[in-house]
Design an enzyme around this catalytic site. Sequence first.
Site, short mmCIF file in Angstrom:
data_model
loop_
_atom_site.label_atom_id
_atom_site.label_comp_id
_atom_site.label_asym_id
_atom_site.label_seq_id
_atom_site.Cartn_x
_atom_site.Cartn_y
_atom_site.Cartn_z
N ASP A 65 42.82 71.54 38.42
CA ASP A 65 43.50 70.48 37.67
C ASP A 65 42.56 69.72 36.73
OD1 ASP A 65 42.24 69.46 39.95
OD2 ASP A 65 43.66 67.80 40.19
N HIS A 138 33.45 64.16 47.27
CA HIS A 138 34.68 64.96 47.30
C HIS A 138 34.42 66.18 48.20
CE1 HIS A 138 38.61 66.04 46.09
NE2 HIS A 138 38.29 66.97 45.20
#
Length: 303
Positions: A65, A138
């Site tokens: 994305d 992350h």
Amino acid sequence: MIEVCLLGTGGMMPLPNRWLTALMMRYNGHSILIDCGEGTQIALKEKGWSPKPIDVICFTHFHADHISGLPGMLLTMGNAERSEPLLIIGPKNVEKVVESIRVIARDLPFAIEYKELTGNEEEFEVCGLRARAYKVCHNVTCYGYSFELDRTGRFDVERAKAAGIDVRYWNRLQKGEEVVSEDGSVYTPDMVLGPDRKGLKITYCTDTRPTDSIVRNAKGSDLFICEGMYGEPDKLDKAKEHKHMTFYEAADMASKADVKEMWLTHYSPSLPNPKAYTKEVQKIFPGTVVAKDGRSVDLMFED
């Protein structure tokens, strides 16, 4: 002046009225794109900006994305007869990743140069701006970015006259250059410039849990653009599980970093109306904007 446009605010998948996360900055004829998710080209068209003059593309990480719009973007830049090299910056293996997805974007009329980020924090210069990339938290290697435009002190005409400096040299000294006159005299900027004035600072991070590195690098930013994956107060556990952030955690970091304004971005596709949580988030940080695609600002020096 730095022009900033948040091209897309979506995370994971594009929605009919929400493109995937991307940010464009323009300064002094240069353009810097951060991330290039699906729909970035359309968002640029909606803004009225061209992809041809993009000088640099920075990637935070390599989830689809954030990078899936790149092959089409490269082809469009090539079809616009671009010939200048493009610099792509990103985490380790950035060249390998980009060259892999370029299988559908070969034969470009311009070269691609790469800068691979490997340290916890790295400083470099792009398009006349001081940049810093810093690792965030992350489930894959991911970086945030800060960009700063420095501003020299005010030129002191009286000091220049008192020093006997010819007017011909004033402009160069004001730009920070050392000047040697025809008679061999050496003039330096500190002879005619006052203390450095406040410049401009923009910080961008997405796909992360809250970290001290974000607060430290966002300190004093004029604009802090930060992930807010979830607005619902009961989604904290999910945010922790998937290494994302809630609106409230982002607002807490903005407050700690003493930024002027924060734009939230990278919303979950399960969040149809992020603005519904605006008032609650602003209780933590009043300068919060629950941003929409296309939100723009021209950042100007204070005086």
